[in-house]
Design a protein around this motif. Structure first.
Motif, PDB file in Angstrom:
ATOM      1  N   CYS A 219     -30.402  31.737 -68.467  1.00  0.00           N
ATOM      2  CA  CYS A 219     -29.521  30.757 -69.112  1.00  0.00           C
ATOM      3  C   CYS A 219     -28.884  29.817 -68.084  1.00  0.00           C
ATOM      4  O   CYS A 219     -28.815  28.596 -68.302  1.00  0.00           O
ATOM      5  CB  CYS A 219     -28.437  31.479 -69.909  1.00  0.00           C
ATOM      6  N   LEU A 220     -28.424  30.368 -66.986  1.00  0.00           N
ATOM      7  CA  LEU A 220     -27.785  29.524 -65.975  1.00  0.00           C
ATOM      8  C   LEU A 220     -28.763  28.532 -65.370  1.00  0.00           C
ATOM      9  O   LEU A 220     -28.457  27.338 -65.218  1.00  0.00           O
ATOM     10  CB  LEU A 220     -27.182  30.398 -64.866  1.00  0.00           C
ATOM     11  N   LEU A 221     -29.946  29.005 -65.026  1.00  0.00           N
ATOM     12  CA  LEU A 221     -30.934  28.122 -64.415  1.00  0.00           C
ATOM     13  C   LEU A 221     -31.468  27.094 -65.414  1.00  0.00           C
ATOM     14  O   LEU A 221     -31.808  25.969 -65.037  1.00  0.00           O
ATOM     15  CB  LEU A 221     -32.088  28.944 -63.845  1.00  0.00           C
ATOM     16  N   ALA A 222     -31.513  27.463 -66.687  1.00  0.00           N
ATOM     17  CA  ALA A 222     -32.036  26.537 -67.694  1.00  0.00           C
ATOM     18  C   ALA A 222     -31.036  25.439 -68.030  1.00  0.00           C
ATOM     19  O   ALA A 222     -31.414  24.278 -68.225  1.00  0.00           O
ATOM     20  CB  ALA A 222     -32.414  27.313 -68.961  1.00  0.00           C
ATOM     21  N   ALA A 224     -27.562  24.654 -66.388  1.00  0.00           N
ATOM     22  CA  ALA A 224     -27.031  23.999 -65.181  1.00  0.00           C
ATOM     23  C   ALA A 224     -26.285  22.710 -65.517  1.00  0.00           C
ATOM     24  O   ALA A 224     -26.500  21.666 -64.908  1.00  0.00           O
ATOM     25  CB  ALA A 224     -28.161  23.721 -64.190  1.00  0.00           C
ATOM     26  N   ALA A 225     -25.378  22.812 -66.508  1.00  0.00           N
ATOM     27  CA  ALA A 225     -24.655  21.619 -66.962  1.00  0.00           C
ATOM     28  C   ALA A 225     -23.738  21.045 -65.889  1.00  0.00           C
ATOM     29  O   ALA A 225     -23.408  19.854 -65.921  1.00  0.00           O
ATOM     30  CB  ALA A 225     -23.840  21.975 -68.216  1.00  0.00           C
ATOM     31  N   ALA A 226     -23.324  21.861 -64.937  1.00  0.00           N
ATOM     32  CA  ALA A 226     -22.436  21.388 -63.869  1.00  0.00           C
ATOM     33  C   ALA A 226     -23.209  20.851 -62.670  1.00  0.00           C
ATOM     34  O   ALA A 226     -22.600  20.482 -61.660  1.00  0.00           O
ATOM     35  CB  ALA A 226     -21.504  22.522 -63.429  1.00  0.00           C
ATOM     36  N   GLY A 227     -24.529  20.814 -62.768  1.00  0.00           N
ATOM     37  CA  GLY A 227     -25.355  20.310 -61.677  1.00  0.00           C
ATOM     38  C   GLY A 227     -26.039  21.438 -60.918  1.00  0.00           C
ATOM     39  O   GLY A 227     -25.736  22.621 -61.111  1.00  0.00           O
ATOM     40  N   ARG A 228     -26.976  21.072 -60.062  1.00  0.00           N
ATOM     41  CA  ARG A 228     -27.729  22.054 -59.282  1.00  0.00           C
ATOM     42  C   ARG A 228     -27.433  21.877 -57.797  1.00  0.00           C
ATOM     43  O   ARG A 228     -27.265  20.762 -57.317  1.00  0.00           O
ATOM     44  CB  ARG A 228     -29.228  21.917 -59.547  1.00  0.00           C
ATOM     45  N   ARG A 229     -27.406  22.971 -57.102  1.00  0.00           N
ATOM     46  CA  ARG A 229     -27.094  22.969 -55.677  1.00  0.00           C
ATOM     47  C   ARG A 229     -28.374  23.132 -54.858  1.00  0.00           C
ATOM     48  O   ARG A 229     -29.294  23.843 -55.263  1.00  0.00           O
ATOM     49  CB  ARG A 229     -26.154  24.133 -55.338  1.00  0.00           C
ATOM     50  N   PRO A 230     -28.442  22.494 -53.675  1.00  0.00           N
ATOM     51  CA  PRO A 230     -29.619  22.660 -52.809  1.00  0.00           C
ATOM     52  C   PRO A 230     -29.606  24.014 -52.119  1.00  0.00           C
ATOM     53  O   PRO A 230     -28.588  24.722 -52.072  1.00  0.00           O
ATOM     54  CB  PRO A 230     -29.460  21.523 -51.801  1.00  0.00           C
ATOM     55  N   VAL A 231     -30.748  24.384 -51.551  1.00  0.00           N
ATOM     56  CA  VAL A 231     -30.863  25.658 -50.850  1.00  0.00           C
ATOM     57  C   VAL A 231     -29.897  25.723 -49.674  1.00  0.00           C
ATOM     58  O   VAL A 231     -29.317  26.783 -49.379  1.00  0.00           O
ATOM     59  CB  VAL A 231     -32.314  25.868 -50.371  1.00  0.00           C
ATOM     60  N   ILE A 330     -21.043  25.871 -66.497  1.00  0.00           N
ATOM     61  CA  ILE A 330     -22.479  25.895 -66.234  1.00  0.00           C
ATOM     62  C   ILE A 330     -23.272  25.777 -67.530  1.00  0.00           C
ATOM     63  O   ILE A 330     -24.281  25.052 -67.593  1.00  0.00           O
ATOM     64  CB  ILE A 330     -22.873  27.181 -65.482  1.00  0.00           C
ATOM     65  N   MET A 331     -22.823  26.473 -68.570  1.00  0.00           N
ATOM     66  CA  MET A 331     -23.545  26.436 -69.850  1.00  0.00           C
ATOM     67  C   MET A 331     -23.264  25.171 -70.636  1.00  0.00           C
ATOM     68  O   MET A 331     -24.013  24.809 -71.541  1.00  0.00           O
ATOM     69  CB  MET A 331     -23.167  27.663 -70.690  1.00  0.00           C
ATOM     70  N   GLY A 332     -22.160  24.491 -70.336  1.00  0.00           N
ATOM     71  CA  GLY A 332     -21.844  23.250 -71.031  1.00  0.00           C
ATOM     72  C   GLY A 332     -21.261  23.443 -72.395  1.00  0.00           C
ATOM     73  O   GLY A 332     -21.120  22.476 -73.160  1.00  0.00           O
ATOM     74  N   SER A 333     -20.898  24.665 -72.762  1.00  0.00           N
ATOM     75  CA  SER A 333     -20.297  24.925 -74.072  1.00  0.00           C
ATOM     76  C   SER A 333     -19.451  26.188 -74.007  1.00  0.00           C
ATOM     77  O   SER A 333     -19.719  27.084 -73.195  1.00  0.00           O
ATOM     78  CB  SER A 333     -21.368  25.084 -75.155  1.00  0.00           C
ATOM     79  N   ARG A 334     -18.468  26.257 -74.887  1.00  0.00           N
ATOM     80  CA  ARG A 334     -17.623  27.447 -74.929  1.00  0.00           C
ATOM     81  C   ARG A 334     -18.394  28.660 -75.430  1.00  0.00           C
ATOM     82  O   ARG A 334     -18.222  29.769 -74.936  1.00  0.00           O
ATOM     83  CB  ARG A 334     -16.412  27.188 -75.826  1.00  0.00           C
ATOM     84  N   ALA A 335     -19.254  28.424 -76.419  1.00  0.00           N
ATOM     85  CA  ALA A 335     -20.029  29.538 -76.975  1.00  0.00           C
ATOM     86  C   ALA A 335     -20.946  30.145 -75.919  1.00  0.00           C
ATOM     87  O   ALA A 335     -21.059  31.375 -75.801  1.00  0.00           O
ATOM     88  CB  ALA A 335     -20.844  29.062 -78.174  1.00  0.00           C
TER      89      ALA A 335
END
Length: 565
Positions: A219-222, A224-231, A330-335
């Motif tokens: 769910c987090l990887l799919a 990523a509403a807050a953006g993705r971080r580099p390695v 991260i999920m972009g929603s409260r639910a």
């Protein structure tokens, strides 16, 4: 898989081995390797242990500390697991580390060493259970620092979940304490009335945790509403400025959550008398639990770090518990955030049940050796609740409920309890390992699980690691130190030590009778009866010697009698 006849044969051998150690079989052996391994992982509760205090790791340095600190602590903890597994394979009893101290220490120091270790074990079990149900946070940042709030563990997650939908609501101390009482009641109901189902509960916990890690990671990887971080951010970002410490010590501050997560790997030793073939199964479970937990932790942490929201935003949470906000962002929603938090909450509940069960066995075993006030009451099993030391469980629960009241008065003082849990359990594990080292490991040569030529190095690293962790959990997480950020764990640790010492002195003054130590083994060889003095009661310690050393034993016996006169 063993069939019923094999289990009966193995249990008969285990019962005979227990009697040689000086105890009689009172529990039913109902756990195999799978069940006791899963119980260890349930106590470890990797996702729960890493996310609940994640603010500490963020302040200690951020992503680099979180991932590399986790791996470092796992490697060092593995040496402790090997050390405990070796001794446990030779002395598989629910008395655990304090019995080991008595068997390994010299005649002059074994009594006081086992007494100290026993109280460390029991208090550590109480405190780790309390800290699981009422969680502390060494650092809960919310400006100004004087307004920092600290909430209980599993209860803390309930508060954090409510704040996802009601961000304006701030739970009072009394409301949070009532939630804690509810969590304690649920754990108690399972441990007392559904004891036979606990091995199945441990399997369910493993399934819940494994599937939960997969669901959270996907769910987090799919989303990523807050953006993705580099390695480079995930593996190399290190910012020690928030802690106030130097970069080196700030990194160590970030080790607090992983050190706490691995702190109770030895609690399953107190389940030894409920395990089939404990000399083989317990060492395998202890040793295997660390790499399994470490791997699951890496799988769980990497998706979080690759999608981590702004750290400053997470540390601004008024409750000091950013887990709910982190998942929501991260999920972009409260639910979505609430759903992932609910998985962590479930893991926390399973952890509470397992720690409560193991802690009650430690209390019962110590009472069986007459080291606890009203030991006759607290060492009873049944008769209405088969295989449940209900009185010992009630004692540990009452103590935790009373200590929980401290939270209503001072959250800063309450913070010390989780630190004390790590310090007490760590010290109880390190004592027999250190004693064995000082003896040149001569008692471990015939251990079924033997470390061989690497034993000295492994034992030494384990003891040094525990010493460092004890110091680490005694230090404040941030500077400058205020009355809110002060760490009182060392004071509470010493306080419990003083209480146990006073009780020891009172028992000695109240009665000059021969008192009972942990029983020595029985063998088919000659048994020498040597009086000793420690816990309470009118029995004697049985000590054996071979026929070839009868004269030496008789001389030693005479000297002991003269000294006691």
């Amino acid at each position: 898989m063993m069939n019923f006849k094999d289990e009966v044969d193995v249990d008969a051998i285990a019962q005979a081995g227990l009697e040689k150690l000086g105890y009689k079989q009172e529990m039913t052996r109902s756990r195999g390797l799978v069940q006791i391994l899963f119980m260890t992982l349930a106590i470890m509760a990797v996702p729960f242990g890493l996310t609940t205090p994640i603010a500490t790791s963020l302040v200690g340095g951020g992503p680099a500390v979180i991932i590399w600190g986790w791996i470092l602590v796992a490697v060092l903890t593995q040496t402790l697991a090997f050390s405990l597994a070796e001794i446990c394979s030779k002395y598989p009893t629910s008395a655990g580390a304090y019995y080991w101290c008595y068997r390994l220490a010299s005649p002059r120091t074994r009594l006081i060493a086992s007494w100290i270790n026993g109280w460390l074990t029991v208090v550590g079990g109480w405190m780790v259970d309390l800290s699981c149900q009422i969680w502390y946070s060494f650092l809960c940042m919310s400006p100004p620092i004087s307004q920092r709030r600290i909430f209980p563990g599993t209860a803390q997650l309930i508060v954090a979940g409510a704040e996802i939908y009601y961000p304006e609501w701030n739970a009072t101390a009394s409301q949070t304490y009532m939630i804690f009482l509810g969590v304690t009641a649920i754990a108690g109901m399972f441990c007392i009335f559904f004891n036979r189902l606990l091995p199945t509960v441990d399997i369910l916990c493993a399934c819940w945790t494994g599937l939960g890690i997969i669901v959270i990671s996907v769910c987090l990887l799919a989303e990523a509403a807050a953006g993705r971080r580099p390695v480079s951010f995930v593996l190399g970002n290190f910012d020690p400025s928030l802690s106030g410490w130097t970069p080196g010590w700030s990194f160590f501050i970030g080790l607090l959550p992983p050190a706490y997560t691995f702190s109770a790997i030895g609690m399953i030793i107190n389940m030894a008398e409920e395990v089939h073939n404990p000399s083989k199964i317990l060492p395998k479970a202890i040793v295997s639990s660390v790499p399994i937990g470490a791997l699951s932790g890496v799988i769980f942490l990497l998706p979080i770090l690759f999608t981590l929201p702004d750290v400053a935003t997470l540390l601004q949470v008024s409750s000091g518990q950013p887990t709910g906000l982190m998942f929501t962002l991260i999920m972009g929603s409260r639910a979505g955030g609430f759903g992932l938090l609910f998985i962590i909450f479930g893991i926390g509940m399973f952890c509470s049940i397992s720690t409560s069960c193991a802690g009650s066995r430690a209390t019962w075993a110590f009472a069986r050796d007459k080291a606890i006030p009203f030991h006759r009451c607290f060492s009873k099993i049944g008769p209405y609740l088969e295989d449940v030391p209900a009185n010992a469980y009630a004692l540990s629960t009452v103590i935790q409920v009373l200590l929980g009241l401290v939270y209503l008065c001072s959250s800063a003082a309450f913070n010390a309890f989780a630190g004390v849990a790590v310090m007490c359990l760590g010290a109880s594990y390190a004592m027999p390992v250190a004693i064995s080292l000082m003896n040149g490991r001569r008692d471990m040569h015939d251990a079924p699980f033997n470390l061989g030529r690497f034993g000295t190095f492994i034992n030494a690293v384990a003891v040094l690691w525990i010493m460092f962790v004890t110091m680490l959990f005694s230090m404040p997480a941030v500077i400058p130190v205020t009355r809110w950020s002060m760490n009182y764990a060392s004071a509470v640790f010493v306080g419990f030590g003083v209480i146990s010492a006073v009780w020891y002195i009172i028992k000695d003054l109240r009665s000059r009778r021969k008192q009972q130590a942990p029983p020595a083994p029985r063998t088919l060889l000659r048994i020498e009866r040597i009086p000793s003095k420690i816990y309470g009661g009118d029995t004697i310690v049985k000590r054996w010697c071979s026929r070839s050393s009868c004269m030496v034993a008789l001389v030693f016996r005479s000297l002991m009698l003269l000294l006691e006169r």
